[in-house]
Enzyme design. Structure first.
Site, PDB file in Angstrom:
ATOM      1  N   ARG A 108       0.882  -1.179   0.000  1.00  0.00           N
ATOM      2  CA  ARG A 108       0.000   0.000   0.000  1.00  0.00           C
ATOM      3  C   ARG A 108       0.907   1.212   0.000  1.00  0.00           C
ATOM      4  NH1 ARG A 108      -5.303   1.448   3.566  1.00  0.00           N
ATOM      5  NH2 ARG A 108      -6.124   0.059   1.951  1.00  0.00           N
ATOM      6  N   HIS A 135      -7.572   0.860  -6.310  1.00  0.00           N
ATOM      7  CA  HIS A 135      -7.757  -0.005  -5.142  1.00  0.00           C
ATOM      8  C   HIS A 135      -8.475  -1.287  -5.602  1.00  0.00           C
ATOM      9  CE1 HIS A 135      -7.901  -1.225  -1.098  1.00  0.00           C
ATOM     10  NE2 HIS A 135      -8.746  -0.378  -0.588  1.00  0.00           N
ATOM     11  N   GLN A 138     -10.260  -3.870  -3.189  1.00  0.00           N
ATOM     12  CA  GLN A 138     -11.528  -3.393  -2.637  1.00  0.00           C
ATOM     13  C   GLN A 138     -12.678  -3.732  -3.581  1.00  0.00           C
ATOM     14  OE1 GLN A 138     -12.234  -1.627   0.384  1.00  0.00           O
ATOM     15  NE2 GLN A 138     -14.273  -2.248  -0.290  1.00  0.00           N
ATOM     16  N   ASP A 226     -17.272   7.360  -1.022  1.00  0.00           N
ATOM     17  CA  ASP A 226     -16.029   7.141  -0.268  1.00  0.00           C
ATOM     18  C   ASP A 226     -15.684   8.477   0.385  1.00  0.00           C
ATOM     19  OD1 ASP A 226     -13.600   6.132   0.670  1.00  0.00           O
ATOM     20  OD2 ASP A 226     -12.576   6.257  -1.271  1.00  0.00           O
ATOM     21  N   CYS A 265     -16.340   1.727   1.059  1.00  0.00           N
ATOM     22  CA  CYS A 265     -15.200   0.858   1.367  1.00  0.00           C
ATOM     23  C   CYS A 265     -14.738   0.989   2.814  1.00  0.00           C
ATOM     24  CB  CYS A 265     -14.048   1.150   0.414  1.00  0.00           C
ATOM     25  SG  CYS A 265     -13.365   2.818   0.602  1.00  0.00           S
ATOM     26  N   ARG A 293     -13.704  -8.360   2.162  1.00  0.00           N
ATOM     27  CA  ARG A 293     -12.288  -8.101   1.884  1.00  0.00           C
ATOM     28  C   ARG A 293     -11.486  -9.371   2.166  1.00  0.00           C
ATOM     29  NH1 ARG A 293     -10.030  -3.198   1.679  1.00  0.00           N
ATOM     30  NH2 ARG A 293      -8.365  -4.421   0.731  1.00  0.00           N
TER      31      ARG A 293
HETATM   32  N1  NVA Z   1      -9.971   6.706  -1.131  1.00  0.00           N
HETATM   33  C1  NVA Z   1      -9.553   6.274   0.190  1.00  0.00           C
HETATM   34  C2  NVA Z   1      -9.757   4.800   0.350  1.00  0.00           C
HETATM   35  C3  NVA Z   1      -9.399   4.275   1.717  1.00  0.00           C
HETATM   36  C4  NVA Z   1      -9.569   2.802   1.816  1.00  0.00           C
HETATM   37  C5  NVA Z   1      -8.091   6.646   0.396  1.00  0.00           C
HETATM   38  O1  NVA Z   1      -7.282   6.489  -0.524  1.00  0.00           O
HETATM   39  O2  NVA Z   1      -7.763   7.127   1.496  1.00  0.00           O
HETATM   40  N1   CP Z   2     -11.205  -0.152   2.668  1.00  0.00           N
HETATM   41  C1   CP Z   2      -9.924  -0.211   3.059  1.00  0.00           C
HETATM   42  O1   CP Z   2      -9.011  -0.418   2.262  1.00  0.00           O
HETATM   43  O2   CP Z   2      -9.736  -0.051   4.397  1.00  0.00           O
HETATM   44  P1   CP Z   2      -8.336   0.147   5.143  1.00  0.00           P
HETATM   45  O3   CP Z   2      -7.806   1.486   4.749  1.00  0.00           O
HETATM   46  O4   CP Z   2      -8.699   0.072   6.589  1.00  0.00           O
HETATM   47  O5   CP Z   2      -7.409  -0.952   4.731  1.00  0.00           O
END
Ligand code: NVA
Ligand code: CP
Length: 309
Positions: A108, A135, A138, A226, A265, A293
């Site tokens: 990540r 993502h 997800q 989101d 998500c 997930r």
């Molecule tokens: N769009 C959000 C998703 C978190 C799972 C982010 O990138 O922070």
């Molecule tokens: N939805 C998701 O990816 O959650 P986290 O940021 O908690 O991993």
């Protein structure tokens, strides 16, 4: 060829369909088992996944960890702050070293170019656990969730409200692979990267963008939103103000099809992108989505190891 999973199209529609079907079977087969118990076939016995986190995570971290355990393997975590990555060791060297010691890498990170760089130097599968661009894991869970709740993907109408972000990019990609339509209600200045919609349209999906939230949500089967401020983004009053007309409210949900599903998500900001009555209401699938997930992750990893698709 090493299988990497940076975006949904790395696997393609047929492989994603195989993943979804396997996830449904595995989920059913372990009903009632303790969560830490291993699936009967333990297909990943002897394999280890390294997970690198350069951004925070709850769901991705726990779901990959538990997925690997349930498949009979093990996982370990490196976080950006305490590994040498945080002191400037290159992605390329990290990829080379980890490839000598573990069987797959999940990362990540922020810049999508970093994960692409990792695939150029890793000799084991690399999985995208979220970048600023996409993502995909997800969306495997999201597809699984709506299918379980009776939505037939081809021809279904999805509505996205809010920021044109990484999660939306992966939904658009899925629309191209599974031939569903996405209507996006996004304020000016926050549009998604047009490359995703162009590719999905070439695959036969109808992807449309409007500034009118009510128009975006009309007759939708699935409504998704989101956070308005993703990890690493600058927030500010200006953005929150621009996003407010796109808040998912009960009044907007009433314009979707009766029984339309709501997805998020998570993590959520109740009172910003969605009101409490919607996210905690009967149309919301968020807890199944979060659990999925775990089930989705298992099939992503199995696909990477050539055990699926
Ligand atoms: N769009 C959000 C998703 C978190 C799972 C982010 O990138 O922070
Ligand atoms: N939805 C998701 O990816 O959650 P986290 O940021 O908690 O991993």
């Amino acid at each position: 060829m090493t299988r990497h999973f940076l975006n949904l199209s790395d696997a393609g529609g047929d492989a994603i369909a195989a993943m979804l079907s396997d996830a449904i079977d595995r989920k059913a087969a372990r009903a009632g088992m303790p969560k830490g118990a291993t699936d009967k076939d333990a297909p990943l016995a002897g394999r280890t996944l390294a997970m690198i986190f350069e951004k925070n995570s709850t769901r991705t971290r726990v779901s990959f960890d538990m997925a690997i355990r349930q498949l009979g393997g093990t996982s370990l975590i490196l976080d950006g702050g305490t590994s040498q990555l945080g002191r400037g060791e290159t992605i390329a060297d990290t990829a080379r070293v980890l490839s000598r010691m573990v069987d797959a890498i999940m990362i990540r990170t922020d810049d999508h170019a970093k994960i692409e760089e990792m695939t150029r130097h890793a000799t084991v599968p690399v999985i995208n656990g979220l970048t600023d661009e996409s993502h995909p894991c997800q969306i495997v869970a999201d597809l699984l969730t709506v299918i379980e709740h009776g939505v037939a993907l081809p021809g279904s109408q999805w509505c996205w409200l809010g920021d044109g972000n990484n999660v939306l990019h992966s939904i658009i990609e899925a629309a191209g692979l599974f031939k569903f339509d996405v209507r996006m209600g996004v304020p000016e200045g926050y549009d998604p990267d047009p490359r995703f919609a162009e590719a999905a349209r070439r695959n036969g999906a109808t992807i449309t963008l409007t500034r009118d939230a009510a128009q975006a949500v009309a007759d939708a089967d699935v409504v998704v939103t989101d956070t308005w401020i993703s990890m690493g983004q600058a927030g500010g009053e200006g953005k929150l103000k621009a996003m407010m007309p796109y808040q998912v409210t009960a009044a907007l949900m009433a314009r979707a099809k009766p029984g339309a599903k709501f997805l998020h998500c998570l993590p959520a900001h109740r009172g910003e992108e969605v009101t409490e009555d919607v996210i905690d209401g009967p149309q919301s699938l968020i807890w199944d989505e979060a659990e999925n997930r775990l089930h989705g992750q298992k099939s992503v990893v199995l696909w990477c190891f050539g055990m699926l698709g």
